[in-house]
Design an enzyme around this catalytic site. Sequence first.
Site, short mmCIF file in Angstrom:
data_model
loop_
_atom_site.label_atom_id
_atom_site.label_comp_id
_atom_site.label_asym_id
_atom_site.label_seq_id
_atom_site.Cartn_x
_atom_site.Cartn_y
_atom_site.Cartn_z
N ASP A 72 -5.99 -3.47 -1.07
CA ASP A 72 -6.43 -2.85 -2.32
C ASP A 72 -7.81 -3.40 -2.69
O ASP A 72 -7.97 -4.61 -2.86
CB ASP A 72 -5.39 -3.19 -3.40
CG ASP A 72 -5.78 -2.63 -4.75
OD1 ASP A 72 -6.12 -1.45 -4.80
OD2 ASP A 72 -5.75 -3.37 -5.74
N ASP A 109 -0.66 1.61 -7.77
CA ASP A 109 -1.59 2.70 -7.48
C ASP A 109 -0.89 4.05 -7.56
O ASP A 109 -1.41 5.00 -8.14
CB ASP A 109 -2.20 2.53 -6.07
CG ASP A 109 -3.30 1.47 -6.07
OD1 ASP A 109 -3.38 0.74 -7.07
OD2 ASP A 109 -4.07 1.38 -5.10
#
Length: 535
Positions: A69, A400
């Site tokens: 990420d 996410d």
Amino acid sequence: MALAFDEFGRPFIIIREQEQKSRLRGLDAQKTNITAGKAVARILRTSLGPKGMDKILQSPDGDVTITNDGATILEQMDVDNQIAKLMVELSRSQDYEIGDGTTGVVVMAGALLEQAEKLLERGIHPIRIAEGYELASRIAFEHLERISHKFEFDGTNIEDLIQTCMTTLSSKIVNRCKRSMAEIAVKAVLAVADLERKDVNLDLIKVEGKVGGKLEDTELIYGILVDKDMSHPQMPKQIEDAKIAILTCPFEPPKPKTKHKVDIDSVEKFQTLREQEQKYFDDMVKKCKDVGATLVICQWGFDDEANHLLMHRNLPAVRWVGGVELELIAIATGGRIVPRFQELTPEKLGKAGLVREKAFGTTKDRMIYIEHCANSRAVTIFIRGGNKMMIEETKRSLHDALCVARNLIRNNSIVYGGGSAEISCSLAVEAAADKYPGVEQYAIRAFADALDAIPMALAENSGLQPIETLSAVKSQQIKENNPCCGIDCNDVGTNDMREQNVFETLIGKQQQILLSTQVVKMILKIDDVISPSEY
């Protein structure tokens, strides 16, 4: 540091301790800043897309983080350069606002800086480059609106939402069971979403993890999961139709605030004191029983005597439950948090269809599930995995996916992924550049070239020939006039992203273009850097 001289040729000091400071100005400053920005983008470039690599980051105290990420990588990297810090802020703001696309936004900014460097070398003024970028970003923004698709969904038809979440999860470590993860994320968001107001409060979704089991055991609980067990091992492990008293007051006799001393000189006095204490406990337990509570959840602890009494009076209890969990339990069960025993009333009790304690594996780990609640607006995603790092990374991936589902509920437009939207924007910006007569058109063309960096990085990370693949897809888009052609990262055999079901949210893409342009404009406008020199 440049010195200033008076009319007699004597140097005089402008900046304090100027001999200890270093100064970069003009083109040198811009080039140094651009190099710093590009260096950060280069780190993240390899972790873009479904075949992107992961990074290991070790914190000073030895904690290891393995992640894909962008925002997490930059947060943990401990960057020192001022311009690199701007890139960290950039991915953080994308993370706060959209939640997904944190890697892409930095790669995009790096590509814009790279193109700007070429223009600066040709002698174009940085302000003109910045203005050209601004015009180009507006063209790209509007073009995204045009190529986006809206899709309709309701509580029953959620396939499109799941497909979009699967696109997000395909670049993460959890991609082997992305279907089930995407379903969990979408169901969790729809459970807490307010579809009339198009609003989702992600605080109501609690993500818990426990090491052990396998990733496929991850489940969605319509209720709350508390990482505690019943305070006494002989209390019932399962309570149906529970009425829950949620207390924030300790289960023990009050302690006077002042200093005090109790002199006990005979057995009788001690007996009286003990009876007094026991009576006090009895009153507490009786108050809970009288209002009809069948389970007590307490923020503080209670000693063995209280525990023993609760056990005898058949009142199961859980102690040391955190404040945030208490609030979620109160929201889920529709109860009120009670600060004093005197204020307990039957209306303030929460209701749950089933409260059960579940043990895991061969360890003594137990957790309490509070399910079938009166108000199922609070849900828990419970993640299992082989090790702690896996669970942490799954939490980030699910975050996410939750954000993507939330964005789609707010604005249900999508564009196609796999770099197709960027290629399409690049072509549109290139075509629009001819309309601008000034120096800006160089910058607009450079913006179009920079947009190709994302599909290029996708092709590179998937082990394809980057330039060959990109030009093939580009020519296909022009020939068929089809903005859905992208890079075939997973070797499915088709470049059409509609068939591959690769979607991204429109607001996420627009935000990426706007944010990266803003940061690049800011970096280009800096022409003087004064910093304390390193000794």
